[in-house]
Design a protein around this motif. Structure first.
Motif, short mmCIF file in Angstrom:
data_model
loop_
_atom_site.label_atom_id
_atom_site.label_comp_id
_atom_site.label_asym_id
_atom_site.label_seq_id
_atom_site.Cartn_x
_atom_site.Cartn_y
_atom_site.Cartn_z
N ALA A 179 -21.76 -47.34 123.91
CA ALA A 179 -23.04 -47.74 123.33
C ALA A 179 -23.40 -49.16 123.75
O ALA A 179 -22.56 -50.05 123.73
CB ALA A 179 -22.99 -47.63 121.81
N ASP A 180 -24.67 -49.36 124.10
CA ASP A 180 -25.14 -50.71 124.42
C ASP A 180 -26.27 -51.16 123.49
O ASP A 180 -26.92 -52.18 123.72
CB ASP A 180 -25.58 -50.81 125.88
CG ASP A 180 -26.66 -49.79 126.26
OD1 ASP A 180 -27.06 -49.00 125.39
OD2 ASP A 180 -27.07 -49.79 127.42
N ALA A 181 -26.48 -50.39 122.42
CA ALA A 181 -27.49 -50.78 121.43
C ALA A 181 -27.00 -50.39 120.03
O ALA A 181 -26.31 -49.38 119.86
CB ALA A 181 -28.83 -50.10 121.71
N LEU A 182 -27.34 -51.22 119.07
CA LEU A 182 -26.94 -50.99 117.68
C LEU A 182 -28.12 -51.27 116.76
O LEU A 182 -28.79 -52.30 116.90
CB LEU A 182 -25.78 -51.90 117.29
CG LEU A 182 -25.41 -51.97 115.80
CD1 LEU A 182 -24.89 -50.63 115.31
CD2 LEU A 182 -24.38 -53.08 115.55
N VAL A 183 -28.37 -50.35 115.84
CA VAL A 183 -29.36 -50.57 114.78
C VAL A 183 -28.64 -50.57 113.44
O VAL A 183 -28.10 -49.55 113.01
CB VAL A 183 -30.45 -49.49 114.78
CG1 VAL A 183 -31.47 -49.78 113.67
CG2 VAL A 183 -31.15 -49.42 116.14
N ASN A 184 -28.60 -51.73 112.80
CA ASN A 184 -28.02 -51.87 111.46
C ASN A 184 -29.10 -51.53 110.43
O ASN A 184 -29.93 -52.37 110.09
CB ASN A 184 -27.54 -53.31 111.24
CG ASN A 184 -26.21 -53.59 111.89
OD1 ASN A 184 -25.28 -52.79 111.78
ND2 ASN A 184 -26.12 -54.72 112.56
N ASN A 185 -29.08 -50.30 109.96
CA ASN A 185 -30.10 -49.86 109.00
C ASN A 185 -29.52 -49.52 107.63
O ASN A 185 -30.23 -49.62 106.62
CB ASN A 185 -30.84 -48.64 109.55
CG ASN A 185 -31.82 -48.07 108.57
OD1 ASN A 185 -32.83 -48.70 108.25
ND2 ASN A 185 -31.54 -46.88 108.05
#
Length: 239
Positions: A77-83
């Motif tokens: 993974a090269d993207a993270l969304v902390n939701n």
């Protein structure tokens, strides 16, 4: 094609973020404490590009196992969304110590640990990346009944700025701070107060999920020089 991790993706904004990224040809690994029919639908519609699991974000062992499994299935993974987050609907004096600890653990400590694990994996894979955390206008303005919630969201404003400097542009790290919208803070308000906030907002209405998706997508996918910023999306209500 990018590969993204989305936390708290069972419904509402989190599920919408996952679906929006899938439409942009991003592979998505999403988790939530309790998977939903919406998540199962995404598997059917985006076979091979979407992976989900039941994971409690406050369980670091389970989170670590999920990240490893997601990498095996979809690539690093090269993207993270902390939701992922939980709310508060009580004055501080009426909020139990256990609930205070839960708010801090879920909204601050656990996503910070998730971010740490994500960044370490990014280093190992030799990738550049993006992180977007879903903050809140509560971090910038005070509202009764939301003191602990606001504290955790305010912490993410600071973490965003600090991490952006730590990573020197190798990872673009930003925060999107929504105003009041149906799936979040408005649940603690009465109908009259919600209506009053809408009337005071220059656009004349509360934030909707479609208002947020283009901003999040841009921060994750577009070639921007935006880094270490908190982007408020509230129709001008906090101006």
């Amino acid at each position: 094609m990018k590969s993204a991790i989305v936390s708290g993706a069972s419904r509402g904004l989190g599920l919408a973020i996952a679906e929006n990224l899938l439409k942009a040809d991003v592979r998505v690994a999403a988790f939530a404490r309790t998977p939903t029919a919406g998540m199962r639908e995404l598997v059917v519609r985006h076979s091979g590009n979407f992976h989900y699991a039941a994971v409690d974000i406050t369980d670091p062992t389970a989170v670590s196992a999920f990240l490893a499994e997601a990498s095996d299935r979809l690539g690093p993974a090269d993207a993270l969304v902390n939701n992922a987050a939980i709310g508060q609907d009580s004055l501080l004096t009426q909020t139990s110590p256990a609930h205070l600890e839960s708010i801090i653990a879920t909204n601050l400590t656990a996503p910070l640990m998730l971010t740490r694990q994500f960044l370490r994996r990014l280093l190992t894979a030799g990738l550049r990346g993006r992180i977007v955390t879903i903050g809140s206008v509560c971090a910038q303005r005070g509202y009764p009944g939301l003191s602990a919630y606001s504290a955790t969201k305010g912490a993410w404003d600071s973490i965003t700025r600090s991490l952006a400097r730590e990573w020197h542009g190798r990872v673009l790290i930003n925060c999107v701070a929504p105003g009041f919208f149906d799936s979040e803070m408005s649940a603690v308000l009465g109908r009259n107060q919600v209506a009053a906030i809408g009337r005071r907002t220059p656009t004349g209405r509360l934030v909707r999920t479609p208002d947020l998706l283009p901003v999040i997508r841009m921060l994750l996918l577009e070639d921007t020089n935006i880094n270490g910023q908190v982007l408020t999306v509230d129709g001008g209500g906090s101006s």
